[in-house]
Write a protein that holds these residues in place. Structure first.
Motif, PDB file in Angstrom:
ATOM      1  N   GLY A  56       0.646  -1.457   0.019  1.00 22.10           N
ATOM      2  CA  GLY A  56       0.206   0.436   0.435  1.00 22.10           C
ATOM      3  C   GLY A  56       0.898   1.059   0.404  1.00 22.10           C
ATOM      4  N   THR A  57       2.117   1.190  -0.272  1.00 22.37           N
ATOM      5  CA  THR A  57       2.770   2.297   0.058  1.00 22.37           C
ATOM      6  C   THR A  57       3.625   2.183  -1.914  1.00 22.37           C
ATOM      7  OG1 THR A  57       5.282   0.642   0.663  1.00 22.37           O
ATOM      8  CG2 THR A  57       3.665   2.420   2.128  1.00 22.37           C
ATOM      9  N   PRO A  58       3.993   3.918  -1.922  1.00 19.84           N
ATOM     10  CA  PRO A  58       4.209   4.073  -3.563  1.00 19.84           C
ATOM     11  C   PRO A  58       5.116   2.429  -4.024  1.00 19.84           C
ATOM     12  CG  PRO A  58       4.469   6.230  -2.317  1.00 19.84           C
ATOM     13  CD  PRO A  58       4.129   5.175  -1.022  1.00 19.84           C
ATOM     14  N   GLY A  59       5.186   1.748  -5.319  1.00 21.99           N
ATOM     15  CA  GLY A  59       5.300   1.075  -5.410  1.00 21.99           C
ATOM     16  C   GLY A  59       5.362  -0.755  -5.084  1.00 21.99           C
ATOM     17  N   ALA A  60       4.739  -0.295  -3.645  1.00 21.67           N
ATOM     18  CA  ALA A  60       4.169  -2.162  -3.159  1.00 21.67           C
ATOM     19  C   ALA A  60       2.693  -2.888  -3.880  1.00 21.67           C
ATOM     20  CB  ALA A  60       4.228  -1.376  -1.653  1.00 21.67           C
ATOM     21  N   TYR A  61       2.872  -3.823  -3.510  1.00 22.02           N
ATOM     22  CA  TYR A  61       1.379  -5.123  -4.186  1.00 22.02           C
ATOM     23  C   TYR A  61       0.637  -3.564  -2.746  1.00 22.02           C
ATOM     24  CZ  TYR A  61      -1.870  -7.554  -3.412  1.00 22.02           C
ATOM     25  OH  TYR A  61      -3.474  -8.053  -3.400  1.00 22.02           O
ATOM     26  N   VAL A  62      -0.900  -3.469  -3.252  1.00 19.79           N
ATOM     27  CA  VAL A  62      -1.864  -3.469  -2.395  1.00 19.79           C
ATOM     28  C   VAL A  62      -3.437  -4.201  -2.326  1.00 19.79           C
ATOM     29  CG1 VAL A  62      -2.579  -1.376  -4.435  1.00 19.79           C
ATOM     30  CG2 VAL A  62      -3.201  -1.190  -1.567  1.00 19.79           C
ATOM     31  N   TRP A  63      -3.662  -4.685  -3.665  1.00 17.50           N
ATOM     32  CA  TRP A  63      -4.956  -4.910  -3.856  1.00 17.50           C
ATOM     33  C   TRP A  63      -4.856  -5.991  -5.044  1.00 17.50           C
ATOM     34  CZ3 TRP A  63      -9.212  -5.861  -1.614  1.00 17.50           C
ATOM     35  CH2 TRP A  63     -10.536  -6.026  -1.949  1.00 17.50           C
ATOM     36  N   ALA A  64      -5.505  -6.773  -5.813  1.00 13.63           N
ATOM     37  CA  ALA A  64      -5.891  -7.955  -6.968  1.00 13.63           C
ATOM     38  C   ALA A  64      -6.875  -7.952  -6.944  1.00 13.63           C
ATOM     39  CB  ALA A  64      -4.653  -8.771  -6.849  1.00 13.63           C
ATOM     40  N   GLU A  65      -7.273  -8.496  -7.947  1.00 14.77           N
ATOM     41  CA  GLU A  65      -9.188  -9.018  -8.640  1.00 14.77           C
ATOM     42  C   GLU A  65      -8.840 -10.055  -9.560  1.00 14.77           C
ATOM     43  OE1 GLU A  65     -10.217  -4.514  -8.308  1.00 14.77           O
ATOM     44  OE2 GLU A  65     -10.176  -5.528 -10.009  1.00 14.77           O
ATOM     45  N   VAL A  66      -9.551 -11.534  -8.932  1.00 17.83           N
ATOM     46  CA  VAL A  66     -10.126 -12.076 -10.182  1.00 17.83           C
ATOM     47  C   VAL A  66     -10.547 -11.699 -11.042  1.00 17.83           C
ATOM     48  CG1 VAL A  66     -10.517 -14.446 -10.091  1.00 17.83           C
ATOM     49  CG2 VAL A  66      -9.646 -14.049  -8.312  1.00 17.83           C
ATOM     50  N   PHE A  67     -10.485 -11.669 -12.393  1.00 12.11           N
ATOM     51  CA  PHE A  67     -11.195 -11.781 -14.249  1.00 12.11           C
ATOM     52  C   PHE A  67     -11.776 -13.337 -14.211  1.00 12.11           C
ATOM     53  CE2 PHE A  67      -9.445  -7.642 -12.740  1.00 12.11           C
ATOM     54  CZ  PHE A  67      -9.802  -6.987 -14.100  1.00 12.11           C
ATOM     55  N   THR A  68     -13.300 -13.132 -14.541  1.00 13.39           N
ATOM     56  CA  THR A  68     -13.224 -15.096 -14.851  1.00 13.39           C
ATOM     57  C   THR A  68     -14.158 -14.654 -15.584  1.00 13.39           C
ATOM     58  OG1 THR A  68     -13.848 -16.892 -13.792  1.00 13.39           O
ATOM     59  CG2 THR A  68     -14.786 -15.078 -12.578  1.00 13.39           C
ATOM     60  N   ARG A  69     -14.321 -15.601 -16.597  1.00 13.46           N
ATOM     61  CA  ARG A  69     -15.184 -16.046 -17.355  1.00 13.46           C
ATOM     62  C   ARG A  69     -17.054 -17.321 -16.892  1.00 13.46           C
ATOM     63  NH1 ARG A  69     -14.001 -13.657 -21.869  1.00 13.46           N
ATOM     64  NH2 ARG A  69     -11.774 -13.639 -22.512  1.00 13.46           N
ATOM     65  N   GLU A  70     -16.161 -17.331 -15.583  1.00 16.05           N
ATOM     66  CA  GLU A  70     -16.988 -18.595 -15.030  1.00 16.05           C
ATOM     67  C   GLU A  70     -16.737 -18.113 -13.151  1.00 16.05           C
ATOM     68  OE1 GLU A  70     -17.202 -22.891 -17.527  1.00 16.05           O
ATOM     69  OE2 GLU A  70     -14.520 -22.173 -17.050  1.00 16.05           O
ATOM     70  N   PRO A  71     -17.896 -17.100 -13.296  1.00 14.46           N
ATOM     71  CA  PRO A  71     -17.730 -16.455 -11.294  1.00 14.46           C
ATOM     72  C   PRO A  71     -18.027 -17.706 -10.724  1.00 14.46           C
ATOM     73  CG  PRO A  71     -19.162 -15.573 -12.968  1.00 14.46           C
ATOM     74  CD  PRO A  71     -18.936 -16.067 -14.008  1.00 14.46           C
ATOM     75  N   GLY A  72     -18.986 -18.367 -11.227  1.00 12.44           N
ATOM     76  CA  GLY A  72     -19.148 -19.285  -9.776  1.00 12.44           C
ATOM     77  C   GLY A  72     -18.885 -20.110  -9.167  1.00 12.44           C
ATOM     78  N   LYS A  73     -17.369 -20.332 -11.064  1.00  7.74           N
ATOM     79  CA  LYS A  73     -16.512 -21.617 -10.149  1.00  7.74           C
ATOM     80  C   LYS A  73     -15.460 -20.984  -9.246  1.00  7.74           C
ATOM     81  CE  LYS A  73     -16.678 -24.623 -14.571  1.00  7.74           C
ATOM     82  NZ  LYS A  73     -16.658 -25.345 -15.296  1.00  7.74           N
ATOM     83  N   ALA A  74     -15.267 -19.346  -9.486  1.00  9.70           N
ATOM     84  CA  ALA A  74     -14.401 -19.525  -9.094  1.00  9.70           C
ATOM     85  C   ALA A  74     -14.593 -19.207  -7.918  1.00  9.70           C
ATOM     86  CB  ALA A  74     -13.409 -17.919  -9.505  1.00  9.70           C
ATOM     87  N   ASP A  75     -16.019 -17.987  -7.716  1.00  9.98           N
ATOM     88  CA  ASP A  75     -16.525 -17.699  -5.965  1.00  9.98           C
ATOM     89  C   ASP A  75     -16.334 -19.600  -5.231  1.00  9.98           C
ATOM     90  OD1 ASP A  75     -16.710 -15.816  -6.993  1.00  9.98           O
ATOM     91  OD2 ASP A  75     -19.092 -15.713  -6.784  1.00  9.98           O
ATOM     92  N   ALA A  76     -17.090 -20.441  -5.741  1.00 16.30           N
ATOM     93  CA  ALA A  76     -17.033 -22.195  -5.077  1.00 16.30           C
ATOM     94  C   ALA A  76     -15.468 -21.983  -4.883  1.00 16.30           C
ATOM     95  CB  ALA A  76     -18.170 -22.618  -5.582  1.00 16.30           C
ATOM     96  N   PHE A  77     -14.838 -22.231  -5.252  1.00 13.74           N
ATOM     97  CA  PHE A  77     -14.083 -22.993  -5.313  1.00 13.74           C
ATOM     98  C   PHE A  77     -12.793 -21.876  -3.907  1.00 13.74           C
ATOM     99  CE2 PHE A  77      -9.228 -22.491  -6.241  1.00 13.74           C
ATOM    100  CZ  PHE A  77      -8.660 -23.932  -5.997  1.00 13.74           C
ATOM    101  N   LEU A  78     -12.328 -20.828  -4.673  1.00 13.79           N
ATOM    102  CA  LEU A  78     -12.007 -19.293  -3.078  1.00 13.79           C
ATOM    103  C   LEU A  78     -12.024 -19.580  -1.909  1.00 13.79           C
ATOM    104  CD1 LEU A  78     -11.146 -17.132  -6.160  1.00 13.79           C
ATOM    105  CD2 LEU A  78      -9.338 -18.474  -4.722  1.00 13.79           C
ATOM    106  N   ALA A  79     -13.719 -19.827  -1.903  1.00 14.50           N
ATOM    107  CA  ALA A  79     -14.555 -19.911  -0.173  1.00 14.50           C
ATOM    108  C   ALA A  79     -14.428 -21.335  -0.377  1.00 14.50           C
ATOM    109  CB  ALA A  79     -16.446 -19.761  -1.214  1.00 14.50           C
TER     110      ALA A  79
END
Length: 265
Positions: free
Chosen positions: A132-155
């Motif tokens: 969260g500071t300059p140059g550092a990682y702060v966030w990420a997002e899963v981009f998917t065409r099959e959200p139901g699969k990703a949701d169930a799996f990651l949970a």
């Protein structure tokens, strides 16, 4: 930073056929400096922001072809146990759990909708030294065409709770651990070419989004979205000169009200 709780994004790295080109690009855009390339680990090279380890770049191994892409790693207390849950929930192990000297133990996997990610059990390398500071990682997002699969799996694998953003213009979920939002999930629309697979997009912090985008495009990056304002910060999504997707965000410049969310049962 201390070892992160299970399921927390804890590290990011990327493979580049032109390692020096990647160092020049990200050094200019994000202000990174680079440590010594470790020849015994395939010239794995850590990146630093203000002297703190924030990511790494590495050239491909002989015979290892494929487009450049950022890989996000999730913290695990026991990589073997996490790998077992990945398999039990229709995920695929791409690289079996393996120790990396005394740094830690890792594996690579693909979730059922296609996004590749890593798992990291910390040893002496605990992960990001800054966030969260300059140059550092702060966030990420899963981009998917099959959200139901990703949701169930990651949970199932990481125990995330889910909240849905109340926005009819997009299908977006937040994944939480406790009271902390750790990851987003976005359903890919027709704006994405059909050949683009599911992936995890990482965000790096910058002090000025527009300046970062200007520097990136001058060095050959392709803008995908923005710069645009949001309640979370002014951000833009880019494709670097070697084809890796990433985003930059100025978290100090916010716009609009925070969106409402609804818990998903």
């Amino acid at each position: 930073m201390a070892v992160q709780p299970e399921g927390t994004p804890c590290w990011a790295d990327a493979m580049f056929s032109d390692l020096e080109g990647a160092k020049t690009f990200y050094g200019d855009v994000l202000g990174w400096t680079f440590g010594e390339s470790l020849s015994e680990y395939g010239n794995y090279t850590q990146a630093y922001a203000d002297g703190k380890a924030v990511a790494a770049v590495v050239p491909p191994m002989p015979g290892q072809d494929g487009p450049s892409a950022w890989c996000l790693y999730f913290a695990s207390e026991d990589v073997a146990a996490t790998a077992a849950r990945i398999r039990e929930n229709a995920g695929e192990i791409l690289l079996e759990p393996m120790p990396v000297a005394d740094f830690g133990t890792m594996c690579l996997a693909r979730e059922p909708s296609g996004a590749v990610f890593g798992v990291w059990q910390a040893g002496t390398h605990e992960g990001f030294q800054a966030m969260g500071t300059p140059g550092a990682y702060v966030w990420a997002e899963v981009f998917t065409r099959e959200p139901g699969k990703a949701d169930a799996f990651l949970a199932a694998v990481f125990g995330y709770r889910q909240k849905r953003l109340e926005d009819e213009a997009m299908d977006f979920h937040l994944y939480d651990l406790g009271d902390r939002a750790l990851l987003g999930r976005m359903t890919m629309t027709e704006d994405f070419p059909p050949e683009v697979p599911s992936y995890i997009n990482v965000y790096f912090t910058v002090p000025d989004c527009d300046e970062a985008v200007a520097r990136a495009t001058k060095l050959g990056a392709t803008p995908r979205l923005g710069p645009t304002g949001s309640p979370f910060g002014r951000y833009a999504s880019l494709i670097d000169p070697q084809g890796a997707d990433f985003s930059v965000i100025d978290v100090t410049t916010t716009e609009g009200e925070m969106p409402k969310t609804t818990e998903v049962s």
